[in-house]
Design a protein around this motif. Structure first.
Motif, PDB file in Angstrom:
ATOM      1  N   ASN A 117      29.107  34.446  56.374  1.00 60.39           N
ATOM      2  CA  ASN A 117      28.429  35.788  55.728  1.00 60.39           C
ATOM      3  C   ASN A 117      29.169  37.066  54.933  1.00 60.39           C
TER       4      ASN A 117
ATOM      5  N   SER B 223      24.156  33.359  57.943  1.00 60.34           N
ATOM      6  CA  SER B 223      23.569  33.466  58.455  1.00 60.34           C
ATOM      7  C   SER B 223      22.067  34.459  57.499  1.00 60.34           C
TER       8      SER B 223
ATOM      9  N   GLU C  65      31.058  37.270  60.058  1.00 66.32           N
ATOM     10  CA  GLU C  65      30.517  36.817  61.079  1.00 66.32           C
ATOM     11  C   GLU C  65      30.948  35.247  59.666  1.00 66.32           C
ATOM     12  N   GLU C  66      30.902  34.352  60.629  1.00 66.60           N
ATOM     13  CA  GLU C  66      31.438  33.099  59.416  1.00 66.60           C
ATOM     14  C   GLU C  66      30.364  32.780  58.356  1.00 66.60           C
TER      15      GLU C  66
END
Length: 471
Positions: free
Chosen positions: A187, A343, A184-185
């Protein structure tokens, strides 16, 4: 927000502007100031931005400026991507080393030291000007050698300077895709990476809790799908037990790389210099400057690390699309300004060049005093870091195995000698930086290298003051 780019006439500036017009970074910047000492380059890049298709997005107001104080006043964030000596200087960085039978590469080995001896003084001038005109601004440093330059600036700017490079983060993303678990971007939870800029290893890949790296290293087809797998080969990677940064090719395949560079019709630096020498005047006159620039950009991407692709291999289409440094830099800038991008705990996680301490503990490790055990607390290292509006902090990593740590310690000594040479006007420190580099390893060669670079760059002698035998 006001963003200033030092080196605003640089070839990759349109990538930053494009990212500011559309996608997740649109609207982040209201005014983009392009600062450069070369008026023609500024004019050319302005033409590219004028002709750039931005779809339904609208970009920030663009201001070109050649006065540093004016460019910095009121600025919130500075991106620095300067190249003292220009592309002609890169040719000399490569050539002087090659003429002595050594690797000729702009950031690795002798060429990187030469580049640093020119870039550190100019970057110190920029940092001191920031203290005067925009003391609360952040400096996000692209200028190479990125880790060494960042470490030289910490005494001036403290935590407000952060070094970036897209190489390590790109490796983590490629490995995760090859393992079937894209990251994930923002993360990097479960990702283990330690090193210096252009000298690091991905040693853990556990975004879902289970380490996927051993399986990836045992899968020839998956490794063949990524750049580093093709560069090093499965046998080497399984023996290492990790994935090296692509620039470690110059250490693990030194003779092969040097021979390949010497066998090319022209060096990478000469190719880029030739391209840009004609491109910039053409951009000013072009009916569609963006299309002309984009074709040149793609050609340039195709030639990246060409010496490692000796059997006609092609780069992945995703690598040719462009977009690396600017995504990292803008992700850092957004996290510094608003936070809550990734996140994990309301922070953005990126692989950055930051001091080895202070450090955040990793879930899998006991609390640590430094991010990379075995390196000094004030050494700038390249590791996963958390970015909040308060700055970037390194995340603790495992202690590197002996051979990895020894190489890191060796190259860190070279970096510190180079910084000392500039800071203390100490020519002998520069000689020793060349001499002790693992890709040189000889004091006579170190002296020959420095003499060769002083001849290529007469301004270097001004760093030392009066040098015996050279007055």
């Amino acid at each position: 927000m006001r963003l200033m780019i030092a080196g605003g006439g640089g070839f990759r500036v349109p990538l930053v502007y494009r990212a500011l017009c559309t996608g997740p970074f649109a609207g982040l910047v209201s005014e983009l100031v392009l600062f450069d000492v070369d008026a023609q380059r500024l004019q050319a890049i302005q033409a590219v931005l004028r002709d750039m298709p931005t779809g339904t997005g609208s970009g920030p107001a663009v201001v070109a400026c050649s006065d540093l104080g004016q460019a910095l006043t009121g600025t919130d964030v500075v991106f620095a991507a300067i190249r003292p000596g220009g592309t002609a200087g890169r040719i000399a960085d490569e050539r002087v080393a090659l003429e002595l039978g050594l690797l000729g590469q702009e950031t690795t080995g002798a060429g990187g030291i030469s580049y640093a001896l020119r870039s550190i003084p100019r970057m110190l001038e920029l940092a001191r000007a920031m203290r005067r005109y925009c003391p609360d601004a952040w400096l996000i440093n692209f200028t190479n050698p990125a880790g060494m330059v960042t470490e030289a600036l910490v005494p001036v700017l403290g935590s407000r300077v952060i070094g970036i490079c897209d190489s390590a983060g790109g490796l983590a993303q490629r490995a995760a895709r090859a393992a079937g678990f894209p990251l994930e971007e923002g993360n990097l939870d479960g990702v283990g990476y330690y090193g210096l800029n252009h000298l690091g290893w991905l040693y853990r890949l556990a975004p879902g809790g289970e380490d996927l790296l051993p399986g990836l290293l045992a899968d020839p087809a998956a490794l063949e799908s990524m750049e580093e797998g093709r560069l090093f080969g499965q046998h080497t990677l399984e023996k290492l037990g990790c994935l090296p940064n692509e620039y470690l090719y110059y250490y693990y395949r030194t003779s092969q790389a040097t021979q390949a560079i010497r066998g090319q019709r022209q060096t990478r630096g000469a190719s880029i210099h030739q391209q840009q020498h004609s491109l910039y005047p053409d951009l000013v006159r072009a009916a569609d400057a963006y299309a002309l620039w984009d074709a040149a950009r793609r050609s340039r991407e195709e030639g990246y690390l060409a010496e490692a692709r000796t059997h006609g291999e092609q780069r992945d289409e995703s690598d040719l699309a462009g977009g690396g440094y600017e995504r990292v830099a803008l992700a850092v800038m957004r996290a510094l300004s608003v936070g809550s991008v990734g996140s994990v705990g309301g922070t953005t996680q990126l692989i950055l060049n930051v001091p080895n301490a202070p450090v955040l503990p990793a879930e899998s490790l006991h609390p640590a005093e430094v991010a990379v055990p075995g390196l000094p607390p004030d050494a700038v290292v390249e590791v996963p870091s958390q970015v909040t509006p308060d700055g970037a902090v390194a995340v603790a990593q495992e202690r590197p195995p002996g051979p990895f740590l020894t190489l890191m310690q060796h190259v860190k000594e070279v970096e510190r000698l180079t910084i000392r040479a500039v800071r203390d006007h100490d020519r002998e420190a520069a000689v020793q930086a060349f001499a002790v580099h693992p890709l040189v390893g000889s004091e006579p060669l170190g002296r020959q290298l420095l003499a060769g670079y002083e001849e290529a760059f007469p301004g270097l002698t001004g760093l030392w003051g009066s040098v015996p035998g050279r007055d």
